[in-house]
Design a protein around this motif. Structure first.
Motif, PDB file in Angstrom:
ATOM      1  N   LEU A  23       0.846  -1.202   0.000  1.00  0.00           N
ATOM      2  CA  LEU A  23       0.000   0.000   0.000  1.00  0.00           C
ATOM      3  C   LEU A  23       0.878   1.248   0.000  1.00  0.00           C
ATOM      4  O   LEU A  23       1.709   1.431   0.891  1.00  0.00           O
ATOM      5  CB  LEU A  23      -0.919   0.002   1.217  1.00  0.00           C
ATOM      6  CG  LEU A  23      -1.876   1.195   1.341  1.00  0.00           C
ATOM      7  CD1 LEU A  23      -2.785   1.297   0.121  1.00  0.00           C
ATOM      8  CD2 LEU A  23      -2.681   1.103   2.618  1.00  0.00           C
ATOM      9  N   ARG A  24       0.671   2.122  -0.995  1.00  0.00           N
ATOM     10  CA  ARG A  24       1.499   3.316  -1.156  1.00  0.00           C
ATOM     11  C   ARG A  24       0.684   4.605  -1.163  1.00  0.00           C
ATOM     12  O   ARG A  24       1.260   5.681  -1.309  1.00  0.00           O
ATOM     13  CB  ARG A  24       2.300   3.211  -2.462  1.00  0.00           C
ATOM     14  CG  ARG A  24       3.275   2.039  -2.490  1.00  0.00           C
ATOM     15  CD  ARG A  24       4.466   2.277  -1.615  1.00  0.00           C
ATOM     16  NE  ARG A  24       5.279   1.080  -1.418  1.00  0.00           N
ATOM     17  CZ  ARG A  24       6.395   1.060  -0.709  1.00  0.00           C
ATOM     18  NH1 ARG A  24       6.817   2.163  -0.128  1.00  0.00           N
ATOM     19  NH2 ARG A  24       7.065  -0.074  -0.557  1.00  0.00           N
ATOM     20  N   GLN A  25      -0.633   4.501  -1.055  1.00  0.00           N
ATOM     21  CA  GLN A  25      -1.457   5.711  -1.057  1.00  0.00           C
ATOM     22  C   GLN A  25      -2.564   5.590  -0.027  1.00  0.00           C
ATOM     23  O   GLN A  25      -2.902   4.488   0.397  1.00  0.00           O
ATOM     24  CB  GLN A  25      -2.059   5.939  -2.447  1.00  0.00           C
ATOM     25  CG  GLN A  25      -2.986   4.824  -2.928  1.00  0.00           C
ATOM     26  CD  GLN A  25      -3.480   5.061  -4.347  1.00  0.00           C
ATOM     27  OE1 GLN A  25      -2.813   5.677  -5.151  1.00  0.00           O
ATOM     28  NE2 GLN A  25      -4.685   4.570  -4.632  1.00  0.00           N
ATOM     29  N   ASP A  26      -3.113   6.709   0.400  1.00  0.00           N
ATOM     30  CA  ASP A  26      -4.153   6.719   1.414  1.00  0.00           C
ATOM     31  C   ASP A  26      -5.418   6.033   0.913  1.00  0.00           C
ATOM     32  O   ASP A  26      -5.764   6.131  -0.274  1.00  0.00           O
ATOM     33  CB  ASP A  26      -4.476   8.154   1.835  1.00  0.00           C
ATOM     34  CG  ASP A  26      -3.322   8.828   2.551  1.00  0.00           C
ATOM     35  OD1 ASP A  26      -2.331   8.131   2.869  1.00  0.00           O
ATOM     36  OD2 ASP A  26      -3.408  10.041   2.794  1.00  0.00           O
ATOM     37  N   LYS A  27      -6.083   5.344   1.838  1.00  0.00           N
ATOM     38  CA  LYS A  27      -7.298   4.603   1.493  1.00  0.00           C
ATOM     39  C   LYS A  27      -8.329   4.778   2.604  1.00  0.00           C
ATOM     40  O   LYS A  27      -8.003   5.142   3.736  1.00  0.00           O
ATOM     41  CB  LYS A  27      -6.993   3.110   1.335  1.00  0.00           C
ATOM     42  CG  LYS A  27      -6.133   2.742   0.138  1.00  0.00           C
ATOM     43  CD  LYS A  27      -6.975   2.621  -1.114  1.00  0.00           C
ATOM     44  CE  LYS A  27      -6.178   2.115  -2.295  1.00  0.00           C
ATOM     45  NZ  LYS A  27      -7.028   1.958  -3.491  1.00  0.00           N
ATOM     46  N   GLU A 201      -9.814  -5.277  -1.373  1.00  0.00           N
ATOM     47  CA  GLU A 201      -8.489  -4.763  -1.705  1.00  0.00           C
ATOM     48  C   GLU A 201      -7.464  -5.440  -0.802  1.00  0.00           C
ATOM     49  O   GLU A 201      -7.635  -5.467   0.424  1.00  0.00           O
ATOM     50  CB  GLU A 201      -8.421  -3.255  -1.528  1.00  0.00           C
ATOM     51  CG  GLU A 201      -9.296  -2.478  -2.498  1.00  0.00           C
ATOM     52  CD  GLU A 201      -9.078  -0.981  -2.379  1.00  0.00           C
ATOM     53  OE1 GLU A 201      -8.131  -0.459  -3.008  1.00  0.00           O
ATOM     54  OE2 GLU A 201      -9.849  -0.343  -1.620  1.00  0.00           O
ATOM     55  N   THR A 206       2.873  -4.871   3.886  1.00  0.00           N
ATOM     56  CA  THR A 206       2.310  -3.624   4.402  1.00  0.00           C
ATOM     57  C   THR A 206       2.028  -3.809   5.885  1.00  0.00           C
ATOM     58  O   THR A 206       1.026  -4.412   6.270  1.00  0.00           O
ATOM     59  CB  THR A 206       1.017  -3.253   3.651  1.00  0.00           C
ATOM     60  OG1 THR A 206       1.309  -3.087   2.251  1.00  0.00           O
ATOM     61  CG2 THR A 206       0.411  -1.980   4.192  1.00  0.00           C
ATOM     62  N   THR A 221      -1.793   4.033  10.301  1.00  0.00           N
ATOM     63  CA  THR A 221      -0.597   4.307   9.516  1.00  0.00           C
ATOM     64  C   THR A 221       0.094   2.984   9.220  1.00  0.00           C
ATOM     65  O   THR A 221       0.232   2.134  10.106  1.00  0.00           O
ATOM     66  CB  THR A 221       0.369   5.225  10.282  1.00  0.00           C
ATOM     67  OG1 THR A 221      -0.312   6.409  10.677  1.00  0.00           O
ATOM     68  CG2 THR A 221       1.563   5.603   9.408  1.00  0.00           C
ATOM     69  N   SER A 224       4.621   2.119   4.817  1.00  0.00           N
ATOM     70  CA  SER A 224       5.009   3.032   3.729  1.00  0.00           C
ATOM     71  C   SER A 224       4.736   4.491   4.069  1.00  0.00           C
ATOM     72  O   SER A 224       5.146   5.395   3.341  1.00  0.00           O
ATOM     73  CB  SER A 224       4.245   2.661   2.452  1.00  0.00           C
ATOM     74  OG  SER A 224       2.862   2.942   2.613  1.00  0.00           O
ATOM     75  N   ALA A 226       1.580   5.522   4.276  1.00  0.00           N
ATOM     76  CA  ALA A 226       0.204   5.720   3.816  1.00  0.00           C
ATOM     77  C   ALA A 226      -0.770   5.577   4.989  1.00  0.00           C
ATOM     78  O   ALA A 226      -0.476   4.909   5.985  1.00  0.00           O
ATOM     79  CB  ALA A 226      -0.141   4.727   2.718  1.00  0.00           C
TER      80      ALA A 226
END
Length: 400
Positions: A23-27, A201, A206, A221, A224, A226
Motif C-alpha cells: 500500500l502506497r497511497q491513502d485509502k 483490496e 504492508t 498508519t 510506507s 500511507a
C-alpha cells in the motif's frame, strides 16, 4: 515474530500463487482486516458477502505466516477432551464449542465447492487412539461423552485397529465420522482471489505501524507512511496478537512436521483417515492430496525462532522413528519444518472484542483446530457487525 521454518511443504508444493502490491497511497474502508492467512481470508469473505468495503493487509507476503505451516487437519475435536471441557466450562458451552467445530467442517466443504476450489478438500474419518494402556479408561469416558452428545463415533478395540488400519501400539480408540483435510495455503489464496473480484483490496508487505482510534473510526498508519481510514478493525494475526494484547492469555509452542516422498500404497491405505493419539504431546498424521504422508508433533515450548529451528533435524529424526514404531515401515522424508501455535487454559480460542480496543474485533483461533475456529469466527463477526452477541461469545471472549 517468525512463525515458521524451514520452507513448509505447502509453499514449495504450490509456489507463488498470487502476488499483491504494497500500500502506497491513502485509502478508506468500512473494515480493515489485519492478517492475510486463512483466518483473514475467511473473515474477508464474510465481510464482503455482507456488502462491506474491505481492505486486507499483511506485513509479509500473503499466507506466509502460520497458515503456511499448518497441517490442515480439519477436526471437530478440541485439544481438551469433551468430558474435561464440560468440567471446566459446563455442559452447554463444551458441547456448543464441539458442535461449532463439527459444523465448521461442512461449511468449509460448501465454501470450497462454491468458489470452485482446487485445494483438495476431502472428507475423512478421524481415529483418536490410546498410545498407552493407562489412557484407555479416560478415552472410553470421552467416547461415551461424545456419543451421548450426539456425535457419530464408534469405539474400536486394539484388535480392530490393528486389523483395519495396521497400526501398532494402539490400545483402543474413537473413530469419528466427521473430519476432513485441505491445503489451507491454497484455499486461503483462492478465497482472497475470489473476493478481490468482488471488491476486496489486498496489500502485502504492508505492516500496521500505528492506530489512532476515536469513538467512530480509526486512522491507521502503515509502513510506507500511507494512511487508512477505517470504521472498524478486525485483527486476524493469530499468535502475534500476544505482541498487541497486554495480558497473558496464551502459551506459545513449537510443533514439528515431516512429509514423505510420494507413496501410493500409504496413500491408498490412509487417504480417508486422520490419525492422532493420546501421547503428550500427541502425534498427528494424514495423507496429502499428492499422495504423500504427513506426520507431526514432538512439540516444545516456544522460546525464539533460532532455538526452534535448531531442533528441526532432531525432531524430524524422532518423528521418523515414531512412524516406524507405529507402522512398522520406514519413513522417507522429503520435507521438514517447524511452526508456532498456541494453547489456552481451556483449549478454546479468543474471538471477540477487547475492552482496550474500540470498534475492534480479534480472531485468535488457537489450538489444534484453528481453521474450524476461524470458520466459526465468520458467524461471530457477522453478529458483531450487526451489533448482536453471538451465543459462543461468553466462552470465547477475553477475560473469561
Amino acid at each position: 515474530m517468525d512463525l515458521k521454518s524451514n520452507e513448509p511443504f505447502w509453499l514449495i508444493k504450490n509456489g507463488l500463487l498470487t502476488t499483491y502490491p504494497s500500500l502506497r497511497q491513502d485509502k478508506s474502508c468500512d473494515i480493515l482486516i489485519v492478517g492475510g492467512g486463512i483466518s483473514g481470508a475467511l473473515i474477508a469473505h464474510e465481510c464482503i458477502s455482507m456488502g462491506k468495503r474491505c481492505i486486507l493487509i499483511d506485513k509479509r507476503e500473503i499466507v506466509n505466516g502460520s497458515s503456511a505451516a499448518t497441517t490442515s487437519m480439519l477436526q471437530y475435536e478440541i485439544d481438551i477432551p469433551l468430558y474435561r471441557l464440560k468440567e471446566l466450562i459446563g455442559e452447554e458451552g463444551a458441547i456448543a464449542s464441539y458442535k461449532a467445530c463439527c459444523n465448521a467442517i461442512d461449511k468449509i466443504g460448501l465454501l470450497s465447492k462454491k468458489i470452485g476450489s482446487k485445494a483438495g478438500f476431502r472428507k475423512k474419518k478421524s481415529l483418536y487412539y490410546a498410545s498407552r494402556k493407562k489412557d484407555v479408561s479416560w478415552l472410553k469416558k470421552e467416547f461415551c461423552t461424545r456419543d451421548a452428545a450426539g456425535f457419530k463415533v464408534k469405539w474400536l478395540s486394539e484388535d480392530e485397529i490393528k486389523k483395519k488400519y495396521n497400526i501398532e501400539g494402539a490400545y483402543g480408540g474413537i473413530c469419528s465420522e466427521q473430519g476432513a483435510s485441505i491445503d489451507a495455503f491454497c484455499f486461503a489464496h483462492e478465497l482472497l482471489a475470489y473476493n478481490v473480484k468482488k471488491g476486496l483490496e489486498v496489500f502485502d508487505k504492508t505492516a500496521l505501524t500505528a492506530v489512532k482510534s476515536s469513538e467512530r473510526s480509526h486512522k491507521i498508519t502503515v509502513s510506507s507512511g500511507a494512511m487508512i481510514h477505517a470504521k472498524k478493525i478486525i485483527y486476524c494475526i493469530g499468535y502475534e496478537s500476544v505482541e498487541l494484547i497486554p495480558e497473558k492469555f496464551v502459551d506459545l509452542l513449537s510443533t514439528f512436521a515431516i512429509v514423505s516422498e510420494p507413496n501410493i500404497s500409504l496413500y491408498q491405505q490412509y487417504k480417508d483417515l486422520l490419525i492422532w493419539n493420546t501421547s503428550d504431546p500427541y502425534l498427528y498424521m494424514r495423507t496429502t492430496d499428492d499422495c504423500r504422508f504427513l506426520i507431526g508433533g514432538k512439540d516444545e515450548e516456544f522460546h525464539d525462532p533460532q532455538k526452534r529451528d535448531a531442533m528441526i533435524a532432531i525432531k524430524s529424526d524422532k518423528l521418523e522413528k515414531s512412524f516406524l514404531k507405529i507402522f512398522d515401515r520406514p519413513f522417507v522424508t522429503d520435507f521438514n519444518w517447524a511452526g508456532t501455535f498456541g494453547v489456552t487454559k481451556d483449549g478454546l480460542p479468543y474471538i471477540g472484542k477487547h475492552k482496550q480496543f474500540k470498534n475492534t474485533f480479534f480472531v485468535c483461533g488457537f489450538g489444534g483446530n484453528g481453521i474450524t475456529f476461524s470458520v466459526t469466527a465468520m458467524e461471530m463477526v457477522a453478529y458483531w457487525l450487526k451489533n448482536k452477541t453471538h451465543p459462543l461469545s461468553k466462552w470465547f471472549n477475553f477475560g473469561r
